[in-house]
Design an enzyme around this catalytic site. Structure first.
Site, short mmCIF file in Angstrom:
data_model
loop_
_atom_site.label_atom_id
_atom_site.label_comp_id
_atom_site.label_asym_id
_atom_site.label_seq_id
_atom_site.Cartn_x
_atom_site.Cartn_y
_atom_site.Cartn_z
N LYS A 149 1.00 13.54 3.97
CA LYS A 149 1.10 14.43 5.20
C LYS A 149 2.30 13.78 6.10
O LYS A 149 3.26 14.54 6.14
CB LYS A 149 0.08 14.55 6.15
CG LYS A 149 -0.94 15.61 5.96
CD LYS A 149 -2.09 15.75 6.98
CE LYS A 149 -2.65 14.57 7.42
NZ LYS A 149 -3.50 13.83 6.60
N THR B 257 4.44 11.55 4.85
CA THR B 257 5.70 11.68 3.94
C THR B 257 6.44 13.17 4.03
O THR B 257 7.44 13.21 4.33
CB THR B 257 5.29 11.29 2.59
OG1 THR B 257 4.69 10.12 2.60
CG2 THR B 257 6.69 11.21 1.63
N ARG C 246 2.37 9.87 14.50
CA ARG C 246 1.53 8.95 15.15
C ARG C 246 1.97 7.67 15.05
O ARG C 246 2.59 7.24 13.98
CB ARG C 246 0.03 9.03 14.86
CG ARG C 246 -0.72 10.36 15.19
CD ARG C 246 -2.08 10.35 14.68
NE ARG C 246 -2.01 10.72 13.17
CZ ARG C 246 -3.30 10.44 12.46
NH1 ARG C 246 -4.28 10.20 12.82
NH2 ARG C 246 -3.32 11.06 11.14
N LYS D 203 -5.01 1.10 3.96
CA LYS D 203 -4.15 2.35 3.62
C LYS D 203 -2.95 2.04 3.50
O LYS D 203 -2.10 2.91 2.74
CB LYS D 203 -4.59 3.34 4.69
CG LYS D 203 -3.96 4.64 4.65
CD LYS D 203 -4.68 5.72 5.23
CE LYS D 203 -3.94 6.97 4.82
NZ LYS D 203 -2.76 7.32 5.96
N ALA E 288 -8.90 10.39 14.32
CA ALA E 288 -9.06 12.06 13.93
C ALA E 288 -10.47 12.48 13.64
O ALA E 288 -10.80 13.27 13.46
CB ALA E 288 -8.25 12.25 12.50
N PHE F 59 -6.13 13.77 8.86
CA PHE F 59 -6.85 14.10 7.93
C PHE F 59 -6.63 15.63 7.45
O PHE F 59 -5.53 15.95 7.35
CB PHE F 59 -8.44 14.23 8.33
CG PHE F 59 -9.10 12.77 8.78
CD1 PHE F 59 -8.67 11.68 8.23
CD2 PHE F 59 -10.12 12.86 9.80
CE1 PHE F 59 -9.33 10.44 8.31
CE2 PHE F 59 -10.73 11.58 9.95
CZ PHE F 59 -10.16 10.56 9.22
N PHE G 115 3.93 14.09 -7.40
CA PHE G 115 3.76 12.79 -7.82
C PHE G 115 4.23 12.65 -9.29
O PHE G 115 3.99 13.53 -10.04
CB PHE G 115 2.30 12.34 -7.98
CG PHE G 115 1.77 11.84 -6.45
CD1 PHE G 115 1.68 12.78 -5.41
CD2 PHE G 115 1.39 10.37 -6.21
CE1 PHE G 115 1.16 12.27 -4.32
CE2 PHE G 115 0.93 10.03 -4.86
CZ PHE G 115 0.96 11.17 -4.08
N TRP H 187 9.43 12.46 -1.42
CA TRP H 187 8.95 11.15 -1.67
C TRP H 187 10.16 10.36 -2.62
O TRP H 187 10.65 9.43 -2.22
CB TRP H 187 7.68 11.11 -2.15
CG TRP H 187 7.34 9.72 -2.40
CD1 TRP H 187 6.67 8.63 -1.32
CD2 TRP H 187 7.40 8.91 -3.55
NE1 TRP H 187 6.55 7.65 -2.02
CE2 TRP H 187 6.65 7.73 -3.45
CE3 TRP H 187 7.76 9.18 -4.82
CZ2 TRP H 187 6.67 6.63 -4.29
CZ3 TRP H 187 7.68 8.29 -5.78
CH2 TRP H 187 7.28 6.95 -5.57
P1 ADP Z 1 -1.10 10.93 4.57
O1 ADP Z 1 -0.25 10.93 6.07
O2 ADP Z 1 -1.72 12.22 4.21
O3 ADP Z 1 -2.03 9.95 5.15
P2 ADP Z 1 1.11 9.31 3.63
O4 ADP Z 1 2.24 10.32 3.90
O5 ADP Z 1 0.86 8.41 4.67
O6 ADP Z 1 -0.12 10.37 3.51
O7 ADP Z 1 1.28 8.95 2.05
C1 ADP Z 1 0.30 7.92 1.80
C2 ADP Z 1 0.71 6.92 0.68
O8 ADP Z 1 1.17 7.77 -0.38
C3 ADP Z 1 2.03 6.32 1.12
O9 ADP Z 1 1.91 5.12 0.62
C4 ADP Z 1 3.17 7.21 0.54
O10 ADP Z 1 4.15 6.40 0.26
C5 ADP Z 1 2.42 7.59 -0.67
N1 ADP Z 1 3.14 8.71 -1.19
C6 ADP Z 1 3.16 9.91 -0.68
N2 ADP Z 1 3.72 11.01 -1.29
C7 ADP Z 1 3.85 10.31 -2.68
C8 ADP Z 1 4.41 10.73 -3.96
N3 ADP Z 1 4.86 12.05 -3.81
N4 ADP Z 1 4.30 9.91 -5.00
C9 ADP Z 1 4.07 8.77 -4.60
N5 ADP Z 1 3.53 8.25 -3.79
C10 ADP Z 1 3.47 8.94 -2.55
#
Ligand code: ADP
Length: 559
Positions: free
Chosen positions: A74, A76, A97, A108, A276, A304, A384, A412
């Site tokens: 989210k 990202t 946030r 995390k 959350a 979440f 991914f 990403w």
């Molecule tokens: P959320 O906000 O939903 O908790 P984040 O955006 O913080 O998720 O992403 C969680 C983790 O996953 C981060 O370390 C991010 O770098 C990784 N991530 C997000 N999107 C991708 C992607 N498309 N490919 C690889 N890693 C990703």
């Protein structure tokens, strides 16, 4: 194939502009900023006042399907979408946030986006940033210290020491502090009693900072915090303890939104970060409202999945702040859809088109919920490397067949460029003017009714069971005149139900409300459905094990 660069390496190689140049993009002058070094600033109170008469930009809320424990991206996507909108010449501002040191040192990873969609300086943002967490911790613990001092000095208010509900806080994951005894050592050292620590982001002060619309409102809310009960079971407030003024004073800098930039120099306000579950999980209202005045598009996220974050955004934050998201972006990933389609965690890397198809039922449920709330939805399929073409097509074809706006998100891997299609779909949704936020419950509905409405309409439950304890607490809340507050559900994010092991689309289940806790200062009633840890612990191999500094003083191991 080469290993992708770590988030930290990408961030350290990035070109950052002085923050005053970022401010200039949204019409702010250096005088409008309180600088925290070259790349971070707080917006001054003058700015917050001055922009009030300006027209609001468009609000885009980013949410997700029920996540896997790793997160679905989210933050990202929020950052990447902001960058993409800017590439399409929409002046966008990202609102996020602030990360907490608990998850940063724990499991995390950072909360500053990922890959080529991050906010900078990511090291600072993930560590001490502008000191907001410290200020919130101090404000919270000032109230604690004044409660214990009140007991020590004779307890004029007649506080029942067995019924103090205000714990202490610290911004770390430290399970050893969950239950402590304070006041040991004899008469000179306070009144002995059981106490405990929560993580700072679980503090009601954090929720208040994120819902207050002015410093005055902040103080009024702090005054209303219930810290304890007396022997007649009457509530004792922070105002009665005399701590509200000092706590507000400690927050006067922390209340100002923090301005930073993304990897593509898109302005971002990173401010506040309540839990959350026992709180509403959104960045500060003051940041969102200010961003709406300064940008054409504001992209923000709620914690979440859509069953928790988006629901609370609509029923709590939007109510307080009179907000109406113009569009919702629902982030989904192939791996999460597979998990919700019945695939076990260790098999998620293997192609399974059938399971993706099965997982779509959950996606459909969330889209339907957003529709009930009156909000148009765009599905962002966060790509991914392990996803196959057929798996991705299964999701996008299904959306097309059902007339749902959807786009692959490659932010990403490619930053804003990877989010252009998504941005176009979002602009289309916003410009369609389809959005009219329609709350699912009225504040004047009974507490029971409000909770049942959320459980039925948002989770798809058939009914809600209240334990005897919750029923008793419901009566107390009514007797104290707090019934008209909105509900803040504390439920597992991993399932639509209250059972974290039940993945996928669920039907025919009941939700059990075990406890009802009033957060009178923040202004909501927390309905707890499971055990919520408000002081998490560290995992067996905490992220902290990898951290350190290199010979030039640069961070290593910060993801
Ligand atoms: P959320 O906000 O939903 O908790 P984040 O955006 O913080 O998720 O992403 C969680 C983790 O996953 C981060 O370390 C991010 O770098 C990784 N991530 C997000 N999107 C991708 C992607 N498309 N490919 C690889 N890693 C990703």
């Amino acid at each position: 194939t080469t290993k992708p660069l770590s988030d930290l390496t990408i961030a350290q190689q990035a070109k950052t502009l002085p923050i005053k140049d970022i401010a200039a993009k949204i019409g702010l002058h250096e005088d409008d900023l309180d600088l925290y070094g070259k790349y971070k600033a707080k917006l001054s109170y003058d700015v917050l006042e001055r922009v009030k008469t300006k027209e609001d930009g468009k609000l885009v809320l980013v949410t997700a399907i029920n996540p896997t424990p790793a997160g679905e991206g989210k933050s990202t996507v929020t950052v990447g979408l902001g960058q993409a909108l800017n590439q399409l010449d929409k002046q966008a501002i990202v609102c996020l946030r602030e990360p907490s040191l608990g998850p940063t040192m724990g499991l995390k990873g950072g909360a500053a986006g990922g890959g080529f969609s991050q906010v900078l300086p990511m090291e600072d943002i993930n560590l001490h940033f502008t000191g907001d967490m410290h200020a919130i911790t101090s404000a919270h613990n000032t109230i604690s210290a004044m409660i214990d001092n009140h007991l020590h000095q004779g307890n004029d208010l007649g506080i029942d020491v067995r019924h103090i509900v205000w714990k202490r806080v610290l911004d770390l994951n430290d399970r050893a502090l969950r239950h402590v005894t304070v006041g040991l050592g004899g008469p000179a050292h306070g009144v002995p009693r059981e106490d405990g620590f929560d993580i700072t982001v679980a503090s009601e002060i954090m929720a208040i900072l994120c819902l207050a619309d002015s410093l005055e409102d902040l103080e009024e809310r702090i005054k209303r915090i219930v810290v304890a009960y007396d022997h007649q079971k009457e509530p004792i407030t922070a105002e009665q303890i005399g701590a509200a003024g000092a706590a507000t004073l400690l927050l006067k800098e922390a209340f100002k939104p923090n301005l930073v930039q993304t990897l593509e120099q898109t302005p971002a306000l990173v401010h506040g970060g309540p839990f959350a579950n026992i709180a509403h999980g959104c960045n500060s209202l003051i940041a969102t409202k200010t961003a709406l005045k300064l940008g054409e598009y504001v992209v923000t996220e709620a914690g979440f999945g859509a069953d928790l974050g988006a629901e609370k955004f609509c029923h709590i934050k939007s109510r307080v702040g009179d907000l109406n998201p113009d569009a919702v972006v629902l982030v989904a990933t192939v791996r999460a859809l597979k998990m919700h389609g019945g695939v076990s965690k260790d098999q998620l890397h293997i192609e399974n088109v059938g399971a993706v198809g099965e997982g779509l039922k959950l996606l459909a449920k969330h889209i339907d919920t957003m529709k009930k709330l009156g909000l148009p939805t765009v599905v962002a399929l966060n790509r991914f490397n392990s996803d196959t073409e057929e798996e991705l097509a299964t999701v996008l074809d299904w959306c097309a067949a059902h007339g749902i706006r959807a786009s692959l998100s490659e932010v990403w891997a490619n930053g804003g460029l990877g989010g252009r299609q998504l941005a176009e779909a979002v602009i289309d949704a916003v410009e369609s003017n389809e959005s009219k936020l329609t709350p699912l419950y009225e504040l004047t509905d009974s507490i029971e009714q409000k909770i049942k409405t959320i459980a039925r309409e948002v989770y798809g439950a058939t009914d809600v069971v209240f334990t005897a304890k919750a029923q008793k607490q419901m009566k107390d809340v009514q007797a104290n005149g707090w019934s008209d507050l909105p509900i803040c559900m504390a439920k597992t994010p991993f399932s639509l139900s209250d059972d974290p092991s039940k993945f996928g689309y669920q039907q025919g289940f009941t939700i059990t409300v075990r406890e009802l806790k009033p957060s009178v200062g923040a202004g909501f009633l927390v309905a707890l459905t499971g055990n919520v840890l408000t002081m998490p612990g560290l995992p067996k191999h905490p992220a902290a094990l990898n951290m350190g500094i290199d010979e030039s003083g640069k961070a290593i191991g910060l993801f």
